[in-house]
Scaffold this active site. Structure first.
Site, PDB file in Angstrom:
ATOM      1  CG  MET A  30      52.183  37.002  33.628  1.00 48.79           C
ATOM      2  SD  MET A  30      51.477  36.684  31.993  1.00 48.79           S
ATOM      3  CE  MET A  30      49.753  37.030  32.276  1.00 48.79           C
ATOM      4  CG  LEU A  33      52.451  43.024  41.463  1.00 52.95           C
ATOM      5  CD1 LEU A  33      53.571  43.125  42.479  1.00 52.95           C
ATOM      6  CD2 LEU A  33      52.313  41.601  40.947  1.00 52.95           C
ATOM      7  CG  HIS A  34      45.464  41.892  42.023  1.00 53.84           C
ATOM      8  ND1 HIS A  34      45.408  40.759  42.808  1.00 53.84           N
ATOM      9  CD2 HIS A  34      45.422  41.455  40.732  1.00 53.84           C
ATOM     10  CE1 HIS A  34      45.308  39.689  42.040  1.00 53.84           C
ATOM     11  NE2 HIS A  34      45.332  40.074  40.778  1.00 53.84           N
ATOM     12  CB  ALA A  35      44.630  42.712  47.577  1.00 55.52           C
ATOM     13  CG  HIS A  37      49.584  39.523  42.130  1.00 51.83           C
ATOM     14  ND1 HIS A  37      48.814  40.442  41.457  1.00 51.83           N
ATOM     15  CD2 HIS A  37      49.829  38.513  41.257  1.00 51.83           C
ATOM     16  CE1 HIS A  37      48.605  40.022  40.230  1.00 51.83           C
ATOM     17  NE2 HIS A  37      49.200  38.846  40.078  1.00 51.83           N
ATOM     18  N   GLY A 147      48.004  31.312  43.091  1.00 51.30           N
ATOM     19  CA  GLY A 147      46.650  31.572  43.553  1.00 51.30           C
ATOM     20  C   GLY A 147      45.682  30.481  43.137  1.00 51.30           C
ATOM     21  CE  LYS A 149      42.334  35.314  39.279  1.00 48.04           C
ATOM     22  NZ  LYS A 149      42.378  34.946  37.824  1.00 48.04           N
ATOM     23  CG  ASP A 150      45.084  31.694  37.785  1.00 44.39           C
ATOM     24  OD1 ASP A 150      44.279  31.997  36.884  1.00 44.39           O
ATOM     25  OD2 ASP A 150      45.780  32.534  38.380  1.00 44.39           O
ATOM     26  CB  SER A 185      41.655  39.135  37.562  1.00 44.74           C
ATOM     27  OG  SER A 185      42.297  38.984  36.309  1.00 44.74           O
TER      28      SER A 185
END
EC number: 6.3.2.1
Length: 291
Positions: A30, A33-35, A37, A147, A149-150, A185
């Site tokens: 979505m 972006l971060h590390a 992703h 990920g 995490k989800d 996140s």
């Protein structure tokens, strides 16, 4: 790298690669972006000839009182990040392109989708399953990357792919964490300085869960209550879901010892909901990565 905003244009560009026998990897996001992703992108890049990253804030997975309107969006920023990741295509459609008419067709995995996070976000996972199915139909990837995490989302997508015989390999990728353990996140940007400091209670609660399990805790009701109390000791934190489940079926457990267990947390820090999880009791060490 090419940015494409319409379904027809993306299909046309990918068709030539598909005819040439090139493998295609999809990273659905979505945006903002971060590390974490980029760990998905790195895995996709290593395993595929062509990498597509979708950026679409999907309205179907947001409830009436959730953060759809304020969800962070910055395509220019994301494009610069993805260019460094050697992505081939960004697919950034608008809502009108993805949903030109109100959706009559919904993909739902109701047993898995109404548990845990789904219990406090009704309809969320039907929205996720629907948009992921649509992205699979558009991109026709060989592999898609999500990920860990989800955790619940990955379980739902795996079951959906199995039930519908979708020809996609679902690849879970370990959670990426900040130095203090907080899972990365896009929603972390909502946290004030004080709230960000308080949010470390979430990974600390996972460590507490592992400690309790290793000390022989066996009653799931008492275990969940202990985690709720631990999280609630942080004034900024409100525990919404503290659950122990079977790591494959997500079903409730009658006892904990002698098997791996999934510890799933859904915690509100101020107005921001954070989720995290850990599988406790498996022989291998955690595969989570530091940012």
């Amino acid at each position: 790298m090419e940015t494409i905003s319409t379904i027809a244009a993306l299909r046309e560009r990918l068709a030539a690669y598909r005819r040439a026998g090139k493998s295609i990897g999809l990273v659905p996001t979505m945006g903002y972006l971060h590390a974490g992703h980029m760990e998905l992108v790195s895995r996709a890049r290593a395993e595929n000839d062509i990498v597509v990253v979708s950026i679409f804030v999907n309205p179907l997975q947001f409830g009436a009182n959730e953060d759809l309107a304020k969800y962070p969006r910055d395509l220019e920023r994301d494009s610069a990040i993805l260019r460094d990741g050697k992505v081939d295509f960004i697919f950034a459609p608008g809502v009108a392109d993805m949903y030109p008419r109100p959706m009559e067709t919904v993909v739902d995995v109701p047993k898995l989708g109404t548990e845990l996070e789904g219990a406090v976000r009704p309809g969320h996972f039907a929205g996720v399953a629907t948009v992921v199915t649509k992205l699979f139909n558009i991109v026709q990837p060989d592999s898609a990357y999500f990920g860990e995490k989800d955790y619940q989302q990955v379980a739902i997508i795996r079951r959906m792919v199995e039930d519908l015989a979708q020809p996609v390999r679902v690849v879970p990728v370990p959670t990426v964490r900040d130095a203090d353990g907080l899972a990365l996140s896009s929603r972390n940007v909502y946290l004030s300085t004080e709230q960000r400091a308080a949010a470390v209670i979430v990974p600390k609660a996972l460590a507490e869960a592992e400690r309790l399990y290793n000390e022989g805790a066996d009653d799931p009701i008492a275990f969940e209550a202990a985690l709720r109390d631990f999280i609630a000791s942080e004034p900024f934190a409100t525990p919404e879901v503290t659950a122990v489940r079977h790591p494959d079926t997500l079903e409730p457990l009658t006892n904990l010892q002698g098997q791996p267990i999934l510890v799933a947390l859904f915690v509100r820090i101020g107005a921001t909901r954070l989720l995290d999880n850990r599988v406790v009791g498996r022989k291998q060490a955690s595969s989570d990565k530091a940012a």
